[in-house]
Design a protein around this motif. Structure first.
Motif, PDB file in Angstrom:
ATOM      1  N   GLU A   5       7.640  -0.287 -52.805  1.00  0.00           N
ATOM      2  CA  GLU A   5       7.800  -1.671 -53.245  1.00  0.00           C
ATOM      3  C   GLU A   5       8.598  -2.473 -52.222  1.00  0.00           C
ATOM      4  O   GLU A   5       9.705  -2.073 -51.853  1.00  0.00           O
ATOM      5  N   LEU A   6       8.049  -3.584 -51.791  1.00  0.00           N
ATOM      6  CA  LEU A   6       8.759  -4.489 -50.890  1.00  0.00           C
ATOM      7  C   LEU A   6       9.522  -5.514 -51.723  1.00  0.00           C
ATOM      8  O   LEU A   6       9.017  -6.002 -52.731  1.00  0.00           O
ATOM      9  N   ASP A   7      10.725  -5.819 -51.308  1.00  0.00           N
ATOM     10  CA  ASP A   7      11.562  -6.812 -51.983  1.00  0.00           C
ATOM     11  C   ASP A   7      10.878  -8.174 -51.892  1.00  0.00           C
ATOM     12  O   ASP A   7      10.683  -8.707 -50.801  1.00  0.00           O
ATOM     13  N   GLU A   8      10.517  -8.747 -53.040  1.00  0.00           N
ATOM     14  CA  GLU A   8       9.794 -10.019 -53.055  1.00  0.00           C
ATOM     15  C   GLU A   8      10.624 -11.181 -52.526  1.00  0.00           C
ATOM     16  O   GLU A   8      10.072 -12.156 -52.015  1.00  0.00           O
ATOM     17  N   VAL A   9      11.926 -11.099 -52.662  1.00  0.00           N
ATOM     18  CA  VAL A   9      12.789 -12.156 -52.129  1.00  0.00           C
ATOM     19  C   VAL A   9      12.739 -12.147 -50.608  1.00  0.00           C
ATOM     20  O   VAL A   9      12.634 -13.193 -49.971  1.00  0.00           O
ATOM     21  N   LEU A  10      12.795 -10.974 -50.034  1.00  0.00           N
ATOM     22  CA  LEU A  10      12.852 -10.855 -48.577  1.00  0.00           C
ATOM     23  C   LEU A  10      11.488 -10.836 -47.902  1.00  0.00           C
ATOM     24  O   LEU A  10      11.386 -11.148 -46.715  1.00  0.00           O
ATOM     25  N   LEU A  22      14.158  -2.992 -44.837  1.00  0.00           N
ATOM     26  CA  LEU A  22      13.773  -2.470 -43.527  1.00  0.00           C
ATOM     27  C   LEU A  22      13.338  -1.006 -43.618  1.00  0.00           C
ATOM     28  O   LEU A  22      12.382  -0.596 -42.944  1.00  0.00           O
ATOM     29  N   GLU A  23      14.009  -0.222 -44.447  1.00  0.00           N
ATOM     30  CA  GLU A  23      13.638   1.182 -44.616  1.00  0.00           C
ATOM     31  C   GLU A  23      12.244   1.315 -45.218  1.00  0.00           C
ATOM     32  O   GLU A  23      11.465   2.174 -44.802  1.00  0.00           O
ATOM     33  N   VAL A  24      11.919   0.473 -46.198  1.00  0.00           N
ATOM     34  CA  VAL A  24      10.581   0.501 -46.790  1.00  0.00           C
ATOM     35  C   VAL A  24       9.532   0.144 -45.734  1.00  0.00           C
ATOM     36  O   VAL A  24       8.489   0.804 -45.632  1.00  0.00           O
ATOM     37  N   LEU A  25       9.819  -0.874 -44.927  1.00  0.00           N
ATOM     38  CA  LEU A  25       8.886  -1.242 -43.850  1.00  0.00           C
ATOM     39  C   LEU A  25       8.689  -0.076 -42.878  1.00  0.00           C
ATOM     40  O   LEU A  25       7.563   0.214 -42.460  1.00  0.00           O
ATOM     41  N   LYS A  26       9.775   0.598 -42.525  1.00  0.00           N
ATOM     42  CA  LYS A  26       9.678   1.753 -41.617  1.00  0.00           C
ATOM     43  C   LYS A  26       8.820   2.856 -42.238  1.00  0.00           C
ATOM     44  O   LYS A  26       8.019   3.483 -41.542  1.00  0.00           O
ATOM     45  N   GLN A  27       9.002   3.092 -43.536  1.00  0.00           N
ATOM     46  CA  GLN A  27       8.206   4.136 -44.208  1.00  0.00           C
ATOM     47  C   GLN A  27       6.735   3.764 -44.233  1.00  0.00           C
ATOM     48  O   GLN A  27       5.871   4.621 -44.013  1.00  0.00           O
ATOM     49  N   ILE A  28       6.450   2.497 -44.477  1.00  0.00           N
ATOM     50  CA  ILE A  28       5.070   2.043 -44.473  1.00  0.00           C
ATOM     51  C   ILE A  28       4.446   2.217 -43.093  1.00  0.00           C
ATOM     52  O   ILE A  28       3.331   2.717 -42.953  1.00  0.00           O
ATOM     53  N   LEU A  29       5.173   1.830 -42.056  1.00  0.00           N
ATOM     54  CA  LEU A  29       4.671   1.986 -40.693  1.00  0.00           C
ATOM     55  C   LEU A  29       4.497   3.464 -40.326  1.00  0.00           C
ATOM     56  O   LEU A  29       3.514   3.829 -39.683  1.00  0.00           O
ATOM     57  N   SER A  30       5.426   4.278 -40.759  1.00  0.00           N
ATOM     58  CA  SER A  30       5.341   5.706 -40.481  1.00  0.00           C
ATOM     59  C   SER A  30       4.104   6.318 -41.136  1.00  0.00           C
ATOM     60  O   SER A  30       3.381   7.089 -40.520  1.00  0.00           O
ATOM     61  N   GLN A  31       3.837   5.942 -42.391  1.00  0.00           N
ATOM     62  CA  GLN A  31       2.645   6.446 -43.079  1.00  0.00           C
ATOM     63  C   GLN A  31       1.375   5.918 -42.425  1.00  0.00           C
ATOM     64  O   GLN A  31       0.397   6.656 -42.305  1.00  0.00           O
ATOM     65  N   ALA A  32       1.414   4.666 -41.997  1.00  0.00           N
ATOM     66  CA  ALA A  32       0.229   4.077 -41.368  1.00  0.00           C
ATOM     67  C   ALA A  32      -0.088   4.763 -40.050  1.00  0.00           C
ATOM     68  O   ALA A  32      -1.260   5.034 -39.758  1.00  0.00           O
ATOM     69  N   THR A  33       0.929   5.025 -39.243  1.00  0.00           N
ATOM     70  CA  THR A  33       0.683   5.672 -37.953  1.00  0.00           C
ATOM     71  C   THR A  33       0.325   7.147 -38.134  1.00  0.00           C
ATOM     72  O   THR A  33      -0.423   7.699 -37.341  1.00  0.00           O
TER      73      THR A  33
END
Length: 100
Positions: free
Chosen positions: A5-10, A86-97
């Motif tokens: 889940e990405l923070d909707e505020v950010l 930022l950690e969620v974004l990193k996890q998403i990128l890690s899974q994507a790559t």
């Protein structure tokens, strides 16, 4: 499919920029922040309302040389939520790559 889940505020470009700027440069006044990020008064006001309501940012209002001034500063909650974002974004990128 990601279960992250990405923070909707950010997770909005201008609010991400505002938080990044404030975390990088510290307490900053409205005009400086607006000019640095190339935002209109309306854009700044609407995005700051969201960040203030979420308690990610606090504002300080005062007078300087008899003129009203507003400064913004990231709260501890804001720092924590931004780091989590930022950690969620990193996890998403890690899974994507990993899937490529």
């Amino acid at each position: 499919m990601f279960n992250l889940e990405l923070d909707e505020v950010l997770h909005q470009a201008n609010r991400t920029k505002i938080m990044t700027y404030l975390l990088s440069f510290g307490k900053t006044d409205f005009t400086t922040l607006k000019k640095a990020l190339n935002l209109s008064d309306g854009q700044m006001t609407s995005h700051m309302r969201v960040l203030l309501a979420a308690e990610y940012v606090i504002q300080h209002k005062f007078f300087e040389n008899n003129k009203p001034k507003t400064e913004y500063e990231v709260t501890e909650l804001g720092k924590s939520r931004f780091n989590s974002y930022l950690e969620v974004l990193k996890q998403i990128l890690s899974q994507a790559t990993a899937n490529n």
